[in-house]
Scaffold this active site. Structure first.
Site, PDB file in Angstrom:
ATOM      1  N   HIS A 189     -10.974  -4.054   3.158  1.00 46.37           N
ATOM      2  CA  HIS A 189     -10.931  -3.679   4.567  1.00 46.37           C
ATOM      3  C   HIS A 189     -11.769  -2.436   4.886  1.00 46.37           C
ATOM      4  O   HIS A 189     -11.835  -2.033   6.038  1.00 46.37           O
ATOM      5  CB  HIS A 189      -9.468  -3.437   4.962  1.00 46.37           C
ATOM      6  CG  HIS A 189      -8.897  -2.260   4.226  1.00 46.37           C
ATOM      7  ND1 HIS A 189      -8.703  -2.262   2.860  1.00 46.37           N
ATOM      8  CD2 HIS A 189      -8.519  -1.031   4.647  1.00 46.37           C
ATOM      9  CE1 HIS A 189      -8.228  -1.092   2.492  1.00 46.37           C
ATOM     10  NE2 HIS A 189      -8.105  -0.332   3.553  1.00 46.37           N
ATOM     11  N   ASP A 190     -12.354  -1.818   3.879  1.00 47.52           N
ATOM     12  CA  ASP A 190     -13.208  -0.648   4.114  1.00 47.52           C
ATOM     13  C   ASP A 190     -14.682  -0.991   3.964  1.00 47.52           C
ATOM     14  O   ASP A 190     -15.538  -0.099   3.909  1.00 47.52           O
ATOM     15  CB  ASP A 190     -12.857   0.471   3.121  1.00 47.52           C
ATOM     16  CG  ASP A 190     -11.492   1.062   3.401  1.00 47.52           C
ATOM     17  OD1 ASP A 190     -11.064   1.057   4.578  1.00 47.52           O
ATOM     18  OD2 ASP A 190     -10.836   1.508   2.442  1.00 47.52           O
TER      19      ASP A 190
ATOM     20  N   ASP B  21       0.855  -1.183   0.000  1.00 51.39           N
ATOM     21  CA  ASP B  21       0.000   0.000   0.000  1.00 51.39           C
ATOM     22  C   ASP B  21       0.896   1.240   0.000  1.00 51.39           C
ATOM     23  O   ASP B  21       1.868   1.296   0.757  1.00 51.39           O
ATOM     24  CB  ASP B  21      -0.829  -0.005   1.289  1.00 51.39           C
ATOM     25  CG  ASP B  21      -2.308   0.158   1.038  1.00 51.39           C
ATOM     26  OD1 ASP B  21      -2.662   1.186   0.445  1.00 51.39           O
ATOM     27  OD2 ASP B  21      -3.083  -0.712   1.441  1.00 51.39           O
TER      28      ASP B  21
ATOM     29  N   ASP C  17      -3.173   4.475  -2.176  1.00 56.66           N
ATOM     30  CA  ASP C  17      -4.280   4.795  -1.279  1.00 56.66           C
ATOM     31  C   ASP C  17      -4.808   6.200  -1.517  1.00 56.66           C
ATOM     32  O   ASP C  17      -4.027   7.156  -1.607  1.00 56.66           O
ATOM     33  CB  ASP C  17      -3.780   4.694   0.173  1.00 56.66           C
ATOM     34  CG  ASP C  17      -4.863   4.987   1.180  1.00 56.66           C
ATOM     35  OD1 ASP C  17      -5.718   4.115   1.363  1.00 56.66           O
ATOM     36  OD2 ASP C  17      -4.851   6.087   1.776  1.00 56.66           O
TER      37      ASP C  17
ATOM     38  N   GLU D  27      -6.528   3.504  -5.696  1.00 56.10           N
ATOM     39  CA  GLU D  27      -7.795   3.310  -5.021  1.00 56.10           C
ATOM     40  C   GLU D  27      -8.770   4.320  -5.592  1.00 56.10           C
ATOM     41  O   GLU D  27      -8.465   5.494  -5.705  1.00 56.10           O
ATOM     42  CB  GLU D  27      -7.640   3.554  -3.515  1.00 56.10           C
ATOM     43  CG  GLU D  27      -8.932   3.296  -2.782  1.00 56.10           C
ATOM     44  CD  GLU D  27      -8.954   3.852  -1.361  1.00 56.10           C
ATOM     45  OE1 GLU D  27      -8.154   4.744  -1.048  1.00 56.10           O
ATOM     46  OE2 GLU D  27      -9.802   3.385  -0.590  1.00 56.10           O
TER      47      GLU D  27
END
Ligand code: NOJ
Ligand code: CA
Length: 573
Positions: free
Chosen positions: A348-349, A126, A228, A282
């Site tokens: 994960h979100d 990331d 990200d 992202e």
């Protein structure tokens, strides 16, 4: 006559469409490892704890490398493992060249990378550079004095000019992205939490620092970066007032300004062009055109888009499968000629995919998990499978605010409390959608804490672990886990599933997601029943001679009915 036939084929029933012979010109395939990859997204905090402190760590992952290899996945996207005070679980980085203490050391990292490469698994890290931690040395320097050489690494607004125009913060207790700092009598900008000040990408020096960091990791041998929150880096730094009605969609006013493409081109030239790596942002911009431009190979920016539109759809009320299908089909069409898509239903979100898109009740969750994994692994684009989804893990549904960890949730709770929001309803909504639902520890076996840790886990283990865990699924040839492995094997041996053209079938069917994938005359039909009951489809005679490639039922129906939550994939003959 020929035109008439085409017209007829277009508007007649799917039955006739599927029957039609497949005339296809040979398609030239632009092979790329990152297109053929099956990515496993691994949330390190929750995967495996090696030392009993309740926090997953690198040694824990190393101890499970054989398991990861056994899945057949070929790449791992690892959520941030850099030094961090963990205001947002590693998305607030205090040193981009060091490993978070709780996760281990750089030597552990090197061993992990080596172990992965030995097993044919690539590593995507990331890259969190829209913001750093407020504990990063750059920020400490920046906030110390107006004339600090690091001042322009961040966005500052001198207080003598008055309060800056409002900017929304996604994680702030007051939703306010400007934070007053008395040291220099100025406000700094933070689109996320107060401990995540936004970096100033306008500053070429800052950009060079980032490229250096990227080269540091690539030179270690990593295989890619996921950028990200990257669409936020290109801001209008005059910070004009928002126009009326911006609340409906504020994104265009404070993210994805056109110069984002200049930054990416520069980053490509300085870094990405020198390595054969995966690069994914992202989010995908404000419009399909933005998304396309980010990943059109000719433009030399990134190689893969990661749009959110379909994970944003299914709220508890008003989730329509027809809409979901239309959104997925739209995104496929954007990249049909150029560019490449990421395919995922969870990360994960987000909440767990089975809870969000299908039926998490115990009697249906295995069928649901297999059906949804079939979707992720048979669409065009690179599949991203979130840890635990190979088992069919589901939402934990906390009743108590104290059980949550998520910084976004905790601050929103405080905001609602202060402003008289409907906390009861909101807590119910969170059981469906909050991201901690998707962050609970991996369920390895039926021992205490699901075999994740010998200590007290940082986030509670889902109490369903005695019935839902990897050890038990290893033993069962029909388990979700073994079905997942089979699906990956199928994808790896069928280039049609990677590169084949996608066409939706029976788009208005409210219960079934059906589509074909076609490559050089080979045509695969995917049938997915999203309902926990039998439903009708119109595939009729098309399946008579078709070869079954995989199904979540031992003997799928070849008639006009699909069994509850059935997923069947056929090669049409
Ligand atoms: C997106 C990440 O996926 C999320 O987990 C994080 O909280 C924000 N960006 C801020 O970095
Ligand atoms: Ca640990």
């Amino acid at each position: 006559m020929k035109r008439l036939r085409c017209f007829y084929l277009l508007f007649s029933s799917i039955f006739l469409c599927l029957q039609g012979p497949v005339f296809a010109q040979s398609t030239q395939i632009d092979h790329k490892w990152w297109k053929e990859a099956v990515v496993y997204q691994l949330y390190p905090r929750s995967f495996k704890d090696s030392n009993g402190d309740g926090i997953g760590d690198l040694k824990g992952i190393i101890s499970k490398l054989d398991y990861l290899q056994s899945l057949g996945i070929t790449a791992i996207w690892l959520n941030p493992v850099y030094a961090s005070p963990n205001d947002d679980n590693g998305y607030d980085i205090s040193d981009y060249r060091a490993i978070m203490k709780e996760f281990g050391t750089m030597a552990d990292f090197d061993a992990l990378l080596k172990g992965m490469h030995q097993r044919g698994i690539k590593l995507v890290m990331d890259l969190v550079v829209n913001h750093s931690s407020d504990e990063h040395e750059w920020f400490k320097q920046s906030r110390s004095a107006r004339n600090s050489p690091y001042r322009d690494y961040y966005h500052w607004w001198p207080a003598e000019k008055g309060k800056p125009n409002y900017r929304y913060s996604l994680f702030d207790v007051n939703h306010d992205a400007w934070m007053y700092d008395s040291t220099t009598n100025a406000y700094y900008l933070h689109y996320f939490s107060r401990k995540q000040p936004d970096l100033n990408w306008e500053n070429p020096k800052l950009r060079q620092e980032i490229y250096d960091i990227m080269r540091f990791w690539f030179d270690k041998g990593i295989d890619g970066f996921r950028l990200d929150a990257f669409t936020f880096v290109a801001k209008d730094i005059t910070f004009p007032p928002f126009p009326k009605g911006y609340e409906k969609n504020f994104m265009p006013y404070y993210s994805m300004q056109p110069h984002l493409h200049d930054y990416l081109k520069e980053m490509y030239k300085e870094v990405f062009s020198k390595y054969d790596v995966l690069s994914v942002a992202e989010g995908a911009g404000n419009t399909p055109q933005d998304a396309h431009d980010l990943v059109d190979a000719d433009r030399q920016e990134l190689n893969m888009a990661y749009p959110f539109e379909w994970v944003d759809i299914p709220k508890p009320e008003g989730y329509s499968l027809v809409h979901l299908k239309a959104v997925i089909s739209k995104w496929d069409s954007i990249f049909a000629q150029k560019g490449w898509l990421s395919v995922f239903l969870a990360n994960h979100d987000n909440a767990r995919m089975v809870s969000r898109f299908a039926d998490e009740r115990p009697q249906f969750r295995n069928l649901s998990s297999k059906m949804l994994n079939t979707l992720v692994l048979t669409l065009r684009g690179t599949p991203y499978c979130y840890y635990g989804d190979e088992l069919g893990m589901v939402n934990i549904r906390f009743d108590n605010i104290a059980d949550y960890n998520d910084v976004a949730l905790r601050n929103e709770y405080a905001y609602l409390k202060k402003n008289g929001g409907d906390l009861k309803k909101w807590m119910e909504d969170m059981k469906f959608s909050n991201r901690d639902n998707g962050r609970t520890p991996f369920q390895w076996d039926n021992s205490a804490q699901a075999g994740f840790s010998t200590g007290v886990p940082w986030l509670k283990v889902n109490p369903n672990y005695p019935q839902l865990n990897a050890a038990q699924q290893e033993k069962d040839p029909n388990s979700n886990l073994n079905y997942f492995r089979k699906l990956i094997r199928l994808r790896k041996k069928e280039p049609t599933l990677v590169y084949g053209a996608y066409a939706q079938v029976d788009a208005q069917n409210p219960d079934v997601f059906a589509y074909t994938r076609t490559l050089n005359g080979r045509k695969i039909l995917v049938l997915l029943n999203f309902r926990s009951k039998s439903v009708q489809v119109k595939h009729g005679e098309a399946l008579k001679n078709a070869q079954l490639l995989i199904s979540n039922y031992a003997s799928p129906s070849r008639k006009n009915t699909l069994k509850p939550l059935e997923a069947s994939v056929f090669l049409l003959k």
